[in-house]
Design a protein around this motif. Structure first.
Motif, short mmCIF file in Angstrom:
data_model
loop_
_atom_site.label_atom_id
_atom_site.label_comp_id
_atom_site.label_asym_id
_atom_site.label_seq_id
_atom_site.Cartn_x
_atom_site.Cartn_y
_atom_site.Cartn_z
N GLU A 100 0.84 -1.20 0.00
CA GLU A 100 0.00 0.00 0.00
C GLU A 100 0.88 1.25 0.00
OE1 GLU A 100 -3.88 1.68 2.42
OE2 GLU A 100 -2.24 0.80 3.55
N LYS A 101 0.52 2.23 -0.81
CA LYS A 101 1.28 3.48 -0.84
C LYS A 101 0.33 4.67 -0.83
CE LYS A 101 1.80 3.71 -5.88
NZ LYS A 101 2.76 3.75 -7.01
N GLU A 102 0.86 5.80 -0.46
CA GLU A 102 0.09 7.04 -0.41
C GLU A 102 0.88 8.17 -1.06
OE1 GLU A 102 -0.60 7.78 3.70
OE2 GLU A 102 -2.26 6.34 3.88
N PHE A 103 0.14 9.05 -1.72
CA PHE A 103 0.76 10.24 -2.30
C PHE A 103 0.58 11.39 -1.31
CE2 PHE A 103 0.04 7.71 -6.09
CZ PHE A 103 1.25 7.87 -6.75
N THR A 104 1.67 12.04 -0.97
CA THR A 104 1.66 13.09 0.05
C THR A 104 2.18 14.40 -0.52
OG1 THR A 104 2.05 11.42 1.75
CG2 THR A 104 2.43 13.71 2.36
N GLN A 105 1.51 15.47 -0.18
CA GLN A 105 1.99 16.81 -0.54
C GLN A 105 2.43 17.52 0.73
OE1 GLN A 105 -0.87 19.08 -2.78
NE2 GLN A 105 0.03 18.46 -4.72
N LYS A 106 3.56 18.20 0.64
CA LYS A 106 4.07 18.91 1.80
C LYS A 106 4.61 20.26 1.36
CE LYS A 106 7.32 18.48 5.65
NZ LYS A 106 8.40 17.66 6.26
N LYS A 107 4.35 21.28 2.20
CA LYS A 107 4.86 22.61 1.91
C LYS A 107 5.93 22.96 2.92
CE LYS A 107 3.39 27.34 0.94
NZ LYS A 107 2.25 28.28 0.87
N ARG A 108 7.11 23.27 2.42
CA ARG A 108 8.21 23.62 3.29
C ARG A 108 8.14 25.10 3.66
NH1 ARG A 108 11.40 21.00 -0.96
NH2 ARG A 108 12.11 18.94 -0.30
N SER A 109 8.60 25.40 4.86
CA SER A 109 8.81 26.80 5.24
C SER A 109 10.12 27.27 4.61
CB SER A 109 8.86 26.94 6.75
OG SER A 109 10.00 26.27 7.26
N LYS A 110 10.36 28.57 4.67
CA LYS A 110 11.60 29.11 4.11
C LYS A 110 12.81 28.49 4.80
CE LYS A 110 14.25 33.39 3.69
NZ LYS A 110 14.31 34.83 3.99
N ASN A 111 12.75 28.40 6.12
CA ASN A 111 13.88 27.84 6.87
C ASN A 111 14.11 26.37 6.52
OD1 ASN A 111 15.93 28.03 9.01
ND2 ASN A 111 14.57 26.60 10.09
N GLU A 112 13.00 25.59 6.39
CA GLU A 112 13.12 24.17 6.03
C GLU A 112 13.73 24.01 4.65
OE1 GLU A 112 9.44 22.08 8.51
OE2 GLU A 112 9.08 22.94 6.51
N ALA A 113 13.32 24.86 3.70
CA ALA A 113 13.87 24.80 2.35
C ALA A 113 15.36 25.10 2.34
CB ALA A 113 13.12 25.77 1.44
#
Length: 404
Positions: free
Chosen positions: A335-348
């Motif tokens: 089983e797999k899932e597609f995930t979307q994530k938004k990075r903050s400026k610091n994380e990027a």
């Protein structure tokens, strides 16, 4: 005679017809397309003949409402042999058990052979194979494909440059090539050690030759760091007043020159990212394949997963040394899932710095040491961060160059 032998596969029955003029009944049988062999006149009222087992039901119908009587004398052929065999269940069970045991033993891994590797790496490979479930006594059709085993070994054993994997019946053969540790390019004959890039010398370790540069000195590519031209002072005569003279000889300079060097790199990191992850849930389905036809015996039915990754392994089944027209099919549904994530400026920024550092380390080699990291420029546009990074590195910049 050969014609009769071929009919024995479907079964032959010797019958006795009794009645007045039994030949007439046999003529009636022939008119009804019943094949008859070896007709013999036993007595004026009796005839003996051989017919096929499949014709008995028709003969029974023809003999009804007549004065003839039929008696069955002998039965011969494969159907009767199977019938007798079925009555002796212990023989059938013994044959089936023996056949299954041969199949079982013919599909067990009995031998693992490794060639082309030193003993230390060979021991490490055997230990790694055990973690994959590959060892003497394991099922051959539960093993991963040769390509997958090869990739796993290449990933997990850094000493391997290449390894070939081949399955041969109940044995598994490995042919490996050890990775040679990268060494400095050596020049045949006398040589200097010269700089390969610009930098400031931090440390010098000279085992052969004459150092021409000092610690904290700036050098450029091509500068001679250690000379292979050595002069030696000798005395002429026993008198202490005799002047010392110098004798020159050429050697192959050896050593390490650790210098501070500098690199600049650029990376782009998007704020939004989409990736797929495995949830850890999975299902196993097993089947026997004959040609293009599959017979499932475990995990029958459709999977409930909305998104899935399917991995299929096919392994041949052997009977002794002969490969059967059967394959054991192991299908794993993950089983797999597609995930979307938004990075903050610091994380990027942190992700970009990590990525750039890893790429630089691959470029300069594992022995080089990154001592300082700075962000020279940072720009945000089109949903991503662009970083220009500056690194200070300590690395060996010496290489051999033949003395002209």
């Amino acid at each position: 005679m050969s014609h009769i032998s071929s009919k024995s596969l479907t079964g032959l029955v010797t019958i006795m017809i009794r009645g007045e003029a039994p030949e007439q009944f046999l003529e009636t049988c022939v008119r009804n397309d019943i094949e008859i062999w070896n007709v013999q006149k036993v007595s004026p009222s009796e005839c003996r003949a051989v017919v096929k087992l499949t014709s008995i039901s028709t003969i029974r119908k023809l003999v009804r409402n007549t004065n003839y009587k039929i008696r069955f004398l002998h039965k011969k052929g494969l159907p009767f042999f199977i019938g007798k065999l079925c009555k002796r269940k212990e023989i059938i069970v013994s044959v089936l058990v023996a056949f299954m045991m041969i199949i079982f033993l013919s599909n067990i891994l009995w031998k693992i052979e490794i060639k082309g590797l030193p003993q230390e790496v060979e021991k490490k490979m055997i230990k790694q194979l055990n973690t994959y479930g590959i060892h003497k006594g394991s099922w051959t059709f539960t093993l991963s494909s040769s390509k997958k085993i090869q990739q796993q070994l290449m990933d997990d054993i850094p000493e391997l440059l290449w390894v070939g994997v081949e399955k041969k019946g109940t044995s598994l053969h490995f042919n490996g090539v050890e990775k040679e540790i990268a060494k400095k390019k050596k020049v045949n004959g006398p040589s200097h050690l010269v700089a390969t890039k610009k930098g400031v010398i931090q440390k010098m370790y000279v085992s052969k030759g004459v150092p021409l540069k000092k610690v904290n000195q700036y050098v450029k590519p091509g500068d001679i760091l250690v000379s292979g031209e050595v002069t030696k002072e000798i005395q002429k005569g026993q008198d202490v007043k005799d002047k010392k003279t110098q004798k020159e000889k050429q050697v192959s300079a050896e050593g390490e020159v650790i210098a501070k060097t500098w690199y600049e790199t650029k990376v782009n990191i998007p704020f939004k990212m989409q990736y797929e992850v495995l949830t850890g849930h999975y299902e196993n389905k097993y089947a026997i394949q004959i040609g293009d036809f599959k017979i499932p015996f475990w995990g029958i039915g459709k999977s409930d997963y909305h998104q899935m990754q399917i991995e299929t392994e096919k392994n041949d089944i052997y009977f002794l040394k002969w490969k059967l027209p059967l394959q054991f099919v192991d299908t794993k549904i993950l089983e797999k899932e597609f995930t979307q994530k938004k990075r903050s400026k610091n994380e990027a920024i942190q992700y970009g710095k990590k990525q750039a550092r890893q790429e630089l380390q691959l470029q300069i080699g594992a022995k080089a040491n990154i001592t300082q990291e700075k962000i020279l420029h940072e720009r945000i546009e089109n949903g991503k961060v662009t970083l220009t990074l500056y690194y200070t590195v300590e690395e060996d910049i010496a290489t051999s160059k033949a003395i002209q």
